[in-house]
Design an enzyme around this catalytic site. Structure first.
Site, PDB file in Angstrom:
ATOM      1  N   TRP A 195       0.792  -1.232   0.000  1.00  0.00           N
ATOM      2  CA  TRP A 195       0.000   0.000   0.000  1.00  0.00           C
ATOM      3  C   TRP A 195       0.826   1.285   0.000  1.00  0.00           C
ATOM      4  O   TRP A 195       0.306   2.375  -0.122  1.00  0.00           O
ATOM      5  CB  TRP A 195      -1.011   0.016   1.150  1.00  0.00           C
ATOM      6  CG  TRP A 195      -2.185   0.916   0.912  1.00  0.00           C
ATOM      7  CD1 TRP A 195      -2.634   1.392  -0.281  1.00  0.00           C
ATOM      8  CD2 TRP A 195      -3.079   1.444   1.890  1.00  0.00           C
ATOM      9  NE1 TRP A 195      -3.753   2.168  -0.112  1.00  0.00           N
ATOM     10  CE2 TRP A 195      -4.045   2.213   1.218  1.00  0.00           C
ATOM     11  CE3 TRP A 195      -3.153   1.332   3.274  1.00  0.00           C
ATOM     12  CZ2 TRP A 195      -5.080   2.877   1.870  1.00  0.00           C
ATOM     13  CZ3 TRP A 195      -4.184   1.986   3.920  1.00  0.00           C
ATOM     14  CH2 TRP A 195      -5.139   2.751   3.236  1.00  0.00           C
ATOM     15  N   ASP A 196       2.140   1.190   0.120  1.00  0.00           N
ATOM     16  CA  ASP A 196       2.962   2.407   0.070  1.00  0.00           C
ATOM     17  C   ASP A 196       4.310   2.102  -0.564  1.00  0.00           C
ATOM     18  O   ASP A 196       5.345   2.588  -0.106  1.00  0.00           O
ATOM     19  CB  ASP A 196       3.151   2.976   1.479  1.00  0.00           C
ATOM     20  CG  ASP A 196       3.728   4.401   1.461  1.00  0.00           C
ATOM     21  OD1 ASP A 196       3.487   5.121   0.471  1.00  0.00           O
ATOM     22  OD2 ASP A 196       4.409   4.783   2.434  1.00  0.00           O
ATOM     23  N   LEU A 197       4.293   1.298  -1.641  1.00  0.00           N
ATOM     24  CA  LEU A 197       5.558   0.876  -2.228  1.00  0.00           C
ATOM     25  C   LEU A 197       6.009   1.879  -3.288  1.00  0.00           C
ATOM     26  O   LEU A 197       5.549   1.845  -4.425  1.00  0.00           O
ATOM     27  CB  LEU A 197       5.446  -0.525  -2.826  1.00  0.00           C
ATOM     28  CG  LEU A 197       6.809  -1.187  -3.082  1.00  0.00           C
ATOM     29  CD1 LEU A 197       7.575  -1.370  -1.783  1.00  0.00           C
ATOM     30  CD2 LEU A 197       6.659  -2.522  -3.769  1.00  0.00           C
ATOM     31  N   ASN A 201      10.956   3.379  -0.418  1.00  0.00           N
ATOM     32  CA  ASN A 201      10.579   2.287   0.475  1.00  0.00           C
ATOM     33  C   ASN A 201      11.075   0.940  -0.047  1.00  0.00           C
ATOM     34  O   ASN A 201      10.552  -0.113   0.326  1.00  0.00           O
ATOM     35  CB  ASN A 201       9.061   2.241   0.677  1.00  0.00           C
ATOM     36  CG  ASN A 201       8.620   3.121   1.827  1.00  0.00           C
ATOM     37  OD1 ASN A 201       9.436   3.592   2.614  1.00  0.00           O
ATOM     38  ND2 ASN A 201       7.324   3.362   1.926  1.00  0.00           N
TER      39      ASN A 201
END
Length: 305
Positions: A195-197, A201
């Protein structure tokens, strides 16, 4: 004793208000508690993101690791569940976890070499797409937030959001994104999503070339994963946006139209958050400024405008 970076203090004050003080004040004692409990030795200056304080440490057996201190909230609560499910396959390994405080002990990666340091943007997209394919190739464990619930809540808020937008172009864009996500809302999926790649990250590692960090896990359709890779290392050319989108969908092996609908749904989510936070029209920069302009450009590119 550790010194909490001023930038992390400012970030918590900006996002958490009065609640920030208690967490920040507790950090030195919490760091001391877990270095003693888990037999750790500090091994360098602290680092941080928007929320977490990260301390390089060495375990009693000499293994380098990092101690991650963060508040427990909707985004961070699922992180250990996801990391355990992945078991180091494409993601950083979880070495220990305290469920009460949300403190994590993680394997140490090379923080000086994020994927954003790769010079060729398309190559970085391919690496990220390959990681996404691995990370989403398993069902989400029980206990995570579910995309179906988030989608229903989003669509419930759309009528009020449209009524509050004076600009016709903004209303049209919001309505088009809502229409796209309605087409897929009855099949939200059950895959384990990061969900936050985005490119910062993903860090270089010793046991694999690249590994994902800092998930905000969700159970849902992999198409909901693509937007961060389009907004970061942004190129305003519609053809470039669409090419990178295609590289990601090819890596995932997912249906392009379905992924397009979920990406427009992710944009809808961002704009609903913005409208709640500062009342900014969808087609104009709000507090995030340039970020809003990027989101609008991605929406137009995927809508073929």
């Amino acid at each position: 004793m550790i010194v909490v970076p001023e930038a992390l203090i400012a970030s918590h004050r900006a996002h958490s208000g009065a609640a920030a003080g208690a967490f920040i004040d507790a950090l030195p004692a919490r760091a001391a508690e877990f270095t003693e409990r888990w037999g750790l030795r500090l091994d360098g200056p602290p680092a941080h993101g928007v929320v977490a304080l990260v301390l390089p440490v060495v375990r009693a057996d000499g293994t380098p690791a990092v101690l991650k201190l963060q508040p427990v909230d909707d985004e961070t609560a699922g992180e250990p569940l996801a990391l355990r499910a992945w078991g180091g396959d494409g993601a950083v390994r979880l070495l220990d976890h305290d469920p009460v405080t949300g403190t994590l002990l993680l394997e140490r990666l090379d923080a000086a070499r994020p994927l954003s340091s790769v010079a060729d943007p398309d190559e970085a997209v391919r690496v990220l797409g390959a990681l996404l394919a691995r990370l989403t190739d398993r069902p989400a464990p029980a206990g995570l937030r579910r995309l179906g619930d988030l989608t229903a809540a989003m669509l419930d808020r759309v009528p009020d959001a449209l009524a509050g937008l004076a600009d016709p172009a903004g209303r049209r864009l919001l309505a088009d994104c809502a229409a796209a996500v309605r087409e897929v809302a009855d099949e939200p999926g059950d895959r384990l999503l990061h969900w936050d790649l985005h490119y910062d990250n993903v860090l270089a590692a010793g046991r694999e070339p690249w590994l994902a960090i800092d998930p905000k896990p969700l159970a849902g359709d992999p198409g909901f994963e693509l937007l961060p890779a389009l907004l970061n290392r942004f190129d305003p050319e519609p053809a470039v946006i669409r090419r990178r989108f295609d590289l990601l969908t090819e890596a995932l092996g997912t249906d392009r139209e379905r992924a397009r609908a979920w990406t427009l749904g992710r944009l809808l989510q961002l704009w609903l958050w913005d409208l709640e936070d500062d009342g900014s029209p969808v087609d104009e920069p709000g507090e995030e400024g340039e970020s809003d302009e990027r989101a609008v450009a991605v929406a137009h590119a995927l809508l073929g405008r």
